[in-house]
Design a protein around this motif. Structure first.
Motif, PDB file in Angstrom:
ATOM      1  N   LEU A 292       0.829  -1.211   0.000  1.00  0.00           N
ATOM      2  CA  LEU A 292       0.000   0.000   0.000  1.00  0.00           C
ATOM      3  C   LEU A 292       0.861   1.257   0.000  1.00  0.00           C
ATOM      4  CD1 LEU A 292      -2.893  -1.128   2.322  1.00  0.00           C
ATOM      5  CD2 LEU A 292      -3.148  -0.229  -0.006  1.00  0.00           C
ATOM      6  N   LEU A 293       1.969   1.229   0.718  1.00  0.00           N
ATOM      7  CA  LEU A 293       2.865   2.386   0.732  1.00  0.00           C
ATOM      8  C   LEU A 293       3.447   2.614  -0.665  1.00  0.00           C
ATOM      9  CD1 LEU A 293       4.353   4.639   2.195  1.00  0.00           C
ATOM     10  CD2 LEU A 293       6.097   2.965   2.823  1.00  0.00           C
ATOM     11  N   ARG A 294       3.916   1.550  -1.311  1.00  0.00           N
ATOM     12  CA  ARG A 294       4.438   1.687  -2.683  1.00  0.00           C
ATOM     13  C   ARG A 294       3.359   2.225  -3.617  1.00  0.00           C
ATOM     14  NH1 ARG A 294       6.681  -3.260  -1.569  1.00  0.00           N
ATOM     15  NH2 ARG A 294       5.033  -4.329  -2.703  1.00  0.00           N
ATOM     16  N   SER A 295       2.154   1.686  -3.488  1.00  0.00           N
ATOM     17  CA  SER A 295       1.047   2.126  -4.339  1.00  0.00           C
ATOM     18  C   SER A 295       0.732   3.599  -4.109  1.00  0.00           C
ATOM     19  CB  SER A 295      -0.201   1.283  -4.054  1.00  0.00           C
ATOM     20  OG  SER A 295       0.047  -0.076  -4.304  1.00  0.00           O
ATOM     21  N   THR A 296       0.734   4.010  -2.848  1.00  0.00           N
ATOM     22  CA  THR A 296       0.455   5.400  -2.497  1.00  0.00           C
ATOM     23  C   THR A 296       1.472   6.331  -3.134  1.00  0.00           C
ATOM     24  OG1 THR A 296      -0.582   4.748  -0.427  1.00  0.00           O
ATOM     25  CG2 THR A 296       0.198   7.015  -0.562  1.00  0.00           C
ATOM     26  N   VAL A 297       2.744   5.979  -3.027  1.00  0.00           N
ATOM     27  CA  VAL A 297       3.805   6.810  -3.613  1.00  0.00           C
ATOM     28  C   VAL A 297       3.616   6.919  -5.116  1.00  0.00           C
ATOM     29  CG1 VAL A 297       6.294   6.920  -4.067  1.00  0.00           C
ATOM     30  CG2 VAL A 297       5.470   6.405  -1.763  1.00  0.00           C
TER      31      VAL A 297
ATOM     32  N   SER B 296       7.860  -5.754 -11.965  1.00  0.00           N
ATOM     33  CA  SER B 296       6.460  -5.614 -11.574  1.00  0.00           C
ATOM     34  C   SER B 296       6.344  -5.108 -10.142  1.00  0.00           C
ATOM     35  CB  SER B 296       5.726  -6.956 -11.710  1.00  0.00           C
ATOM     36  OG  SER B 296       6.250  -7.892 -10.797  1.00  0.00           O
ATOM     37  N   MET B 297       5.171  -4.610  -9.844  1.00  0.00           N
ATOM     38  CA  MET B 297       4.867  -4.069  -8.529  1.00  0.00           C
ATOM     39  C   MET B 297       3.530  -4.635  -8.075  1.00  0.00           C
ATOM     40  SD  MET B 297       4.078  -0.151  -7.468  1.00  0.00           S
ATOM     41  CE  MET B 297       2.314  -0.271  -7.322  1.00  0.00           C
ATOM     42  N   THR B 298       3.493  -5.108  -6.840  1.00  0.00           N
ATOM     43  CA  THR B 298       2.249  -5.601  -6.262  1.00  0.00           C
ATOM     44  C   THR B 298       1.565  -4.453  -5.544  1.00  0.00           C
ATOM     45  OG1 THR B 298       3.276  -7.752  -5.943  1.00  0.00           O
ATOM     46  CG2 THR B 298       1.230  -7.322  -4.741  1.00  0.00           C
ATOM     47  N   ALA B 299       0.297  -4.254  -5.859  1.00  0.00           N
ATOM     48  CA  ALA B 299      -0.479  -3.193  -5.201  1.00  0.00           C
ATOM     49  C   ALA B 299      -0.994  -3.697  -3.862  1.00  0.00           C
ATOM     50  CB  ALA B 299      -1.649  -2.776  -6.084  1.00  0.00           C
ATOM     51  N   GLY B 300      -1.534  -2.819  -3.069  1.00  0.00           N
ATOM     52  CA  GLY B 300      -2.047  -3.190  -1.756  1.00  0.00           C
ATOM     53  C   GLY B 300      -3.499  -3.593  -1.752  1.00  0.00           C
ATOM     54  N   TRP B 301      -4.091  -3.786  -2.915  1.00  0.00           N
ATOM     55  CA  TRP B 301      -5.490  -4.196  -2.956  1.00  0.00           C
ATOM     56  C   TRP B 301      -5.590  -5.569  -3.605  1.00  0.00           C
ATOM     57  CZ3 TRP B 301      -3.848   0.638  -4.524  1.00  0.00           C
ATOM     58  CH2 TRP B 301      -3.498   0.778  -5.856  1.00  0.00           C
TER      59      TRP B 301
END
Length: 149
Positions: free
Chosen positions: A59-64, A83-88
């Motif tokens: 979630l922090l990565r997604s927020t940024v 790739s990046m995993t989102a917090g949802w």
């Protein structure tokens, strides 16, 4: 909803959880690291070990990315990855470890259902922080449990 607004909303949820953790720790006489903004550390200090660290980091990565990178995946889960995993979750309300993954550069704006899922996640964490006593609640397979009412 523009990506920056979504990112700011996620940041406010995280900040609210941080303030709640700090206040509960203060009320219980539990010392937390003075400058730590890591909510996982606070949750572990108040409730014992939990399995939500990965989702909080995601979630922090997604927020940024939503706030500073025009809603595009910019921070890989691990150095050198694409790739990046989102917090949802892939499915709202599924409470699974299966998280939505995006290729770097891809738009990561969450759906309304995914934002509802994130809000429910923060609600669950906040309830556990307020009601939890360190070491008295078992660690479930997928996150924290609320104390019995």
């Amino acid at each position: 909803m523009p990506s920056r607004v979504t990112g700011n909303t996620l940041a406010e949820l995280d900040r609210l959880l941080h303030v709640l953790i700090r206040q509960v720790a203060l009320d219980r006489g539990i010392r937390l690291p003075a400058r730590s903004r890591n909510n996982s550390v606070g949750i572990a200090a108040l409730c014992g070990e939990h399995r939500d660290q990965g989702r909080l980091r995601a979630l922090l990565r997604s927020t940024v990315c939503l706030r500073r990178h025009d809603g595009r995946a910019h921070h890989a889960d691990r150095r050198g990855r694409g790739s990046m995993t989102a917090g949802w979750s892939n499915e709202a309300g599924s409470n699974t470890r299966q998280r939505y993954a995006y290729d770097l550069g891809e738009d990561i704006t969450p759906s309304v259902e995914q934002m509802d899922d994130v809000c429910a996640f923060y609600d669950r964490l906040a309830r556990a922080v307020v009601g939890g006593r360190r070491g008295t609640h078992p660690v479930p397979q997928h996150g924290l449990v609320l104390p019995a009412a």
